[in-house]
Design a protein around this motif. Structure first.
Motif, mmCIF file in Angstrom:
data_model
loop_
_atom_site.group_PDB
_atom_site.id
_atom_site.type_symbol
_atom_site.label_atom_id
_atom_site.label_comp_id
_atom_site.label_asym_id
_atom_site.label_seq_id
_atom_site.Cartn_x
_atom_site.Cartn_y
_atom_site.Cartn_z
ATOM 1 N N TYR A 84 0.871 -1.085 -0.153
ATOM 2 C CA TYR A 84 0.100 0.097 0.067
ATOM 3 C C TYR A 84 0.911 1.236 -0.215
ATOM 4 O O TYR A 84 1.729 1.420 0.756
ATOM 5 N N ASP A 85 0.763 2.007 -0.706
ATOM 6 C CA ASP A 85 1.322 3.348 -1.029
ATOM 7 C C ASP A 85 0.434 4.465 -0.598
ATOM 8 O O ASP A 85 -0.467 4.804 -1.269
ATOM 9 N N PRO A 86 0.763 5.098 0.685
ATOM 10 C CA PRO A 86 -0.201 6.311 1.098
ATOM 11 C C PRO A 86 -0.160 7.254 0.365
ATOM 12 O O PRO A 86 -0.890 8.085 0.384
ATOM 13 N N HIS A 87 0.973 7.471 -0.332
ATOM 14 C CA HIS A 87 1.230 8.787 -1.264
ATOM 15 C C HIS A 87 0.129 8.761 -2.359
ATOM 16 O O HIS A 87 -0.316 9.790 -2.691
ATOM 17 N N THR A 88 0.130 7.741 -2.994
ATOM 18 C CA THR A 88 -0.981 7.826 -4.077
ATOM 19 C C THR A 88 -2.451 7.095 -3.996
ATOM 20 O O THR A 88 -3.426 7.140 -4.577
ATOM 21 N N GLY A 89 -2.342 6.296 -2.660
ATOM 22 C CA GLY A 89 -3.603 5.269 -2.448
ATOM 23 C C GLY A 89 -3.652 4.005 -3.029
ATOM 24 O O GLY A 89 -4.708 3.513 -3.093
ATOM 25 N N PHE A 90 -2.521 3.892 -3.825
ATOM 26 C CA PHE A 90 -2.691 2.380 -4.461
ATOM 27 C C PHE A 90 -2.344 1.233 -3.696
ATOM 28 O O PHE A 90 -1.554 1.227 -2.774
ATOM 29 N N LEU A 91 -3.535 0.408 -3.713
ATOM 30 C CA LEU A 91 -3.359 -0.843 -3.111
ATOM 31 C C LEU A 91 -2.816 -1.998 -4.098
ATOM 32 O O LEU A 91 -3.630 -2.145 -5.027
ATOM 33 N N LEU A 92 -1.569 -2.069 -4.348
ATOM 34 C CA LEU A 92 -0.930 -3.296 -4.989
ATOM 35 C C LEU A 92 -1.094 -4.557 -4.621
ATOM 36 O O LEU A 92 -0.248 -5.063 -3.892
ATOM 37 N N THR A 93 -1.954 -5.328 -5.397
ATOM 38 C CA THR A 93 -2.121 -6.722 -4.739
ATOM 39 C C THR A 93 -1.574 -7.842 -5.649
ATOM 40 O O THR A 93 -1.709 -8.988 -5.509
ATOM 41 N N GLY A 94 -0.680 -7.593 -6.739
ATOM 42 C CA GLY A 94 -0.253 -8.549 -7.454
ATOM 43 C C GLY A 94 -1.064 -9.542 -8.197
ATOM 44 O O GLY A 94 -1.961 -8.632 -9.057
ATOM 45 N N ASP A 95 -1.093 -10.567 -8.023
ATOM 46 C CA ASP A 95 -2.038 -11.655 -8.711
ATOM 47 C C ASP A 95 -2.960 -11.986 -7.783
ATOM 48 O O ASP A 95 -3.858 -12.863 -8.458
ATOM 49 N N THR A 96 -3.464 -11.525 -6.754
ATOM 50 C CA THR A 96 -4.432 -12.044 -5.757
ATOM 51 C C THR A 96 -5.766 -11.260 -6.201
ATOM 52 O O THR A 96 -6.478 -12.002 -6.158
ATOM 53 N N VAL A 97 -5.695 -9.923 -6.706
ATOM 54 C CA VAL A 97 -6.954 -9.451 -7.016
ATOM 55 C C VAL A 97 -6.479 -8.434 -8.335
ATOM 56 O O VAL A 97 -5.826 -7.641 -8.272
ATOM 57 N N TYR A 98 -7.457 -8.820 -9.414
ATOM 58 C CA TYR A 98 -7.124 -7.941 -10.735
ATOM 59 C C TYR A 98 -8.487 -8.474 -11.430
ATOM 60 O O TYR A 98 -9.273 -9.210 -11.155
ATOM 61 N N PRO A 99 -8.779 -7.485 -12.513
ATOM 62 C CA PRO A 99 -9.815 -7.882 -13.362
ATOM 63 C C PRO A 99 -9.591 -9.074 -14.202
ATOM 64 O O PRO A 99 -9.120 -8.741 -15.629
ATOM 65 N N THR A 127 -7.300 4.794 -3.484
ATOM 66 C CA THR A 127 -7.761 5.302 -4.581
ATOM 67 C C THR A 127 -7.889 4.092 -5.667
ATOM 68 O O THR A 127 -9.000 4.453 -6.318
ATOM 69 N N HIS A 128 -7.207 3.300 -5.752
ATOM 70 C CA HIS A 128 -7.317 2.058 -6.673
ATOM 71 C C HIS A 128 -6.682 0.785 -5.972
ATOM 72 O O HIS A 128 -5.755 0.928 -5.321
ATOM 73 N N VAL A 129 -7.322 -0.332 -6.366
ATOM 74 C CA VAL A 129 -6.903 -1.647 -6.145
ATOM 75 C C VAL A 129 -6.085 -2.151 -7.518
ATOM 76 O O VAL A 129 -6.849 -2.205 -8.728
ATOM 77 N N LEU A 130 -4.891 -2.217 -7.177
ATOM 78 C CA LEU A 130 -4.262 -2.546 -8.822
ATOM 79 C C LEU A 130 -3.357 -3.946 -8.682
ATOM 80 O O LEU A 130 -2.631 -4.031 -7.847
ATOM 81 N N GLU A 154 -10.055 -4.472 -23.255
ATOM 82 C CA GLU A 154 -9.933 -4.814 -21.719
ATOM 83 C C GLU A 154 -10.625 -3.532 -21.024
ATOM 84 O O GLU A 154 -10.657 -2.615 -21.417
ATOM 85 N N PRO A 155 -11.152 -4.074 -19.820
ATOM 86 C CA PRO A 155 -11.602 -2.918 -18.868
ATOM 87 C C PRO A 155 -10.379 -2.272 -18.279
ATOM 88 O O PRO A 155 -9.183 -2.909 -18.589
ATOM 89 N N PRO A 156 -10.435 -1.226 -17.469
ATOM 90 C CA PRO A 156 -9.355 -0.649 -16.797
ATOM 91 C C PRO A 156 -8.734 -1.753 -15.910
ATOM 92 O O PRO A 156 -9.542 -2.500 -15.301
ATOM 93 N N LEU A 157 -7.415 -1.502 -15.409
ATOM 94 C CA LEU A 157 -6.740 -2.233 -14.688
ATOM 95 C C LEU A 157 -7.249 -2.161 -13.048
ATOM 96 O O LEU A 157 -7.477 -2.880 -12.287
ATOM 97 N N GLN A 158 -7.487 -0.750 -12.920
ATOM 98 C CA GLN A 158 -7.682 -0.475 -11.415
ATOM 99 C C GLN A 158 -9.395 -0.928 -11.104
ATOM 100 O O GLN A 158 -10.045 -0.978 -12.041
ATOM 101 N N MET A 159 -9.502 -1.238 -9.843
ATOM 102 C CA MET A 159 -10.408 -1.749 -9.006
ATOM 103 C C MET A 159 -10.925 -1.079 -8.078
ATOM 104 O O MET A 159 -10.027 -0.237 -7.652
#
Length: 193
Positions: A84-99, A127-130, A154-159
């Motif tokens: 989790y990057d508090p600066h951007t609000g990105f939650l970077l989940t790798g292959d755990t969660v994505y579209p 802000t985004h689950v990526l 494709e749909p957008p990457l962000q969830m």
């Protein structure tokens, strides 16, 4: 380096998990000075973050004034880590969660991870689950064939956190049954599906 000259800088290579498509480039850093490569296997990664003794802890990694929060998030892979990057609000989940196809190696661990990600996101501005892939088409519940290299629709990457909650609801509906279970924004592949 041109903007901020110095003799050297350190590089830290971390992974979201140890599958080959995520660690294949590690060898290029083998002889690089001032470089730490943390392998993607459970003993190495979880040992680095202190998850071996306390998998529930939130670890912190300082990237030189920018601190990431790190969580043990097994289920897709036993060594999975989310950042989790508090600066951007990105939650970077790798292959755990994505579209796309969410491959579940350990159903119970995956459920605990999704619950943990929801609880974590409820206490921070996300802000985004990526994730790391997009395998879905822009048609709900329809993915591209495995190994497709051209995916123009494709749909957008962000969830969103709402989509994390949808994954939890889908898991409750599936109830641990093996197989491929398609939903509008993802496909849960439990077991050898």
């Amino acid at each position: 380096m041109a903007e901020h000259p110095r003799d050297a800088y350190t590089l830290l290579v971390l992974h979201t998990h140890g599958h080959g498509d995520h660690v294949a480039a590690d060898a290029q850093f083998t002889d690089r000075p001032h470089t730490t490569v943390v392998p993607g296997d459970r003993n190495s990664a979880w040992g680095y973050f202190g998850f071996t003794d306390d998998p529930g802890r939130v670890a912190r990694v300082d990237l030189g004034g920018r601190v990431l929060e790190c969580l043990a998030t097994p289920g897709h892979h036993e060594a999975a880590v989310t950042y989790y990057d508090p600066h951007t609000g990105f939650l970077l989940t790798g292959d755990t969660v994505y579209p796309g196809r969410l491959y579940v190696e350990d159903w119970d661990a995956f459920g605990r991870t999704v619950d943990r990600l929801i609880a974590f996101a409820d206490t921070r501005p996300v802000t985004h689950v990526l994730g790391c892939h997009i395998e879905m088409t822009d048609k709900p519940g329809v993915d591209y064939p495995v190994l497709t290299t051209y995916q123009p629709d494709e749909p957008p990457l962000q969830m969103t956190i709402g989509q994390l909650r949808s994954i939890r609801e889908a898991m409750d509906e599936i109830g641990g049954r093996p197989g491929r279970h398609a939903f509008p924004d993802f496909i849960i592949c439990n077991g050898d599906a």
